[in-house]
Design an enzyme around this catalytic site. Structure first.
Site, mmCIF file in Angstrom:
data_model
loop_
_atom_site.group_PDB
_atom_site.id
_atom_site.type_symbol
_atom_site.label_atom_id
_atom_site.label_comp_id
_atom_site.label_asym_id
_atom_site.label_seq_id
_atom_site.Cartn_x
_atom_site.Cartn_y
_atom_site.Cartn_z
ATOM 1 N N GLU A 180 0.810 -1.179 0.098
ATOM 2 C CA GLU A 180 -0.055 0.181 -0.042
ATOM 3 C C GLU A 180 0.989 1.299 -0.248
ATOM 4 O O GLU A 180 2.147 1.210 0.222
ATOM 5 C CB GLU A 180 -1.073 0.139 1.486
ATOM 6 C CG GLU A 180 -0.155 -0.350 2.353
ATOM 7 C CD GLU A 180 1.014 0.346 3.195
ATOM 8 O OE1 GLU A 180 0.702 1.854 2.935
ATOM 9 O OE2 GLU A 180 1.902 -0.101 3.439
ATOM 10 N N GLU A 328 4.519 -0.418 1.045
ATOM 11 C CA GLU A 328 4.824 -0.939 -0.612
ATOM 12 C C GLU A 328 4.679 -2.098 -0.936
ATOM 13 O O GLU A 328 4.605 -2.424 -2.253
ATOM 14 C CB GLU A 328 5.908 -0.249 -1.148
ATOM 15 C CG GLU A 328 5.995 1.232 -0.814
ATOM 16 C CD GLU A 328 7.468 1.799 -1.570
ATOM 17 O OE1 GLU A 328 8.362 0.968 -2.349
ATOM 18 O OE2 GLU A 328 7.998 2.864 -1.180
#
Length: 362
Positions: A180, A328
């Site tokens: 994310e 991420e």
């Protein structure tokens, strides 16, 4: 309450079956006759057995990997809970698309397909190659003053994850990572963690992107106020409703990741959770349907204090511990070669019988 979101979730959950216990038992038996002392490969044996139970007859086929990076903004960022301004979400999405982020380097190295998903960035992206435009709205509302999402918005965010999981199945993907990007999302994850696990806010709230002591204390105060607003009248002793928790204090990217995890389990696909935020999504999915646990791996344990709490809540063991706190999907992608190694050992090691090696007598 939450009629739309419950409706879309129920369709997915009703079709979820746990991984095969028969294949798990067979895998354990096979691992015990490989040319090694029993249990000597440690957690690699647990990983191999779990993957055998998930993949069953397809276990010997090569893994086809993908990472999904869900990006969204958070209204609560207006309360000064992050060291970085909200526009960094948009900027990092552009960095992902330009192949400049840590996740790009790791995904390329380990042959993992990258999917960048705009599910709620407070910005407009015009015709950027490689970006999946699944925007529900331009960020959540400020959870300090109102629910982060409406029921219909939550339902749409769930649907984003469900559809991407179904697409991954059609494309033959067999191992997914969830990551994310969203300024303010550690605040949402801390709120989710506190409510789901009934742990104090101070215990589960870290410094996120690197807050100083005063800003960290302010962040905890904001989360306390958020929980007081939304959950002060909750029934004493009753388990929290994960869908309502997500609607009130979650994020669009967290909801989409929960949908992907539920959808992947429905399709019989293994998923690797990354850090604190994606594990908060996994915890929501687990609270909705505990049978998804058998499809989940914890890629690593991050520096965020709430992450360990969530991993224990779901009942997972982290594959790696590298003091990371980037997000991420980086920790999840780093864990993928470990999972591949476990599967390869299972498939290619000789047995005592085939190698003509004597087994232990005691």
């Amino acid at each position: 309450m939450n009629i739309a979101s419950r409706s879309v979730v129920s369709k997915i959950v009703s079709a979820i079956e746990p991984p095969s216990q028969l294949w798990l038992t067979r895998a354990r038996a096979h691992l015990d006759v490989l040319t090694k002392p029993a249990g000597s490969l440690g957690m690699l044996e647990d990983i191999a057995a779990q993957m055998a139970a998930i993949r069953q007859g397809e276990f010997a086929e090569p893994l086809r990997k993908a990472v999904y990076i869900f990006a969204a903004d958070h209204g609560v960022a207006a309360e000064g809970v992050s060291a970085y301004p909200s526009e960094v979400t948009r900027q990092m999405v552009l960095n992902f698309l330009a192949q400049g982020a840590a996740i790009n380097v790791l995904a390329k190295l380990h042959h993992v397909e990258i999917n960048v998903v705009d599910v709620g960035v407070d910005a407009r992206f015009d015709c950027f190659a490689g970006l999946l435009n699944c925007k529900v709205r331009n960020g959540t509302r400020n959870m300090l003053h109102e629910a982060a999402m409406s029921d219909s918005e939550l339902a749409q965010a769930f649907e984003v994850g469900f559809k991407l999981a179904a697409e991954a199945k059609r494309k033959g993907r067999s191992l997914l990572a969830v990551g994310e990007m969203g300024i303010g999302n550690t605040t949402a994850a801390s709120a989710i963690t506190s409510v789901l696990t009934n742990k104090p806010v101070a215990l589960v709230t870290g410094k996120g992107t690197g807050l100083n002591a005063d800003a960290h204390a302010h962040k905890r105060q904001i989360i306390e106020a958020v929980l007081q607003k939304h959950f002060s009248s909750a029934g004493i002793g009753l388990p929290p409703d994960p869908i309502d928790v997500l609607r009130c204090v979650g994020g669009l990217e967290i909801a989409a990741m929960s949908g992907l995890i539920l959808g992947a389990a429905r399709s019989g696909i293994a998923t690797v959770a990354d850090g604190f935020i994606s594990t908060a999504a996994a915890a929501i999915a687990y609270a909705i349907e505990p049978r998804i646990q058998g499809y989940l791996f914890a890629g690593h344990q991050s520096e965020e204090p709430g992450h360990r709490v969530l991993i224990e809540y779901i009942g997972l063991k982290p594959i790696l511990s590298l003091n990371m706190r980037l997000g991420e999907g980086t920790g999840a992608v780093l864990a993928m070669p470990i999972i591949e190694s476990a599967v390869c050992l299972y498939n290619e090691m000789a047995t005592f019988a085939s190698a003509g090696v004597s087994e232990a007598k005691l």
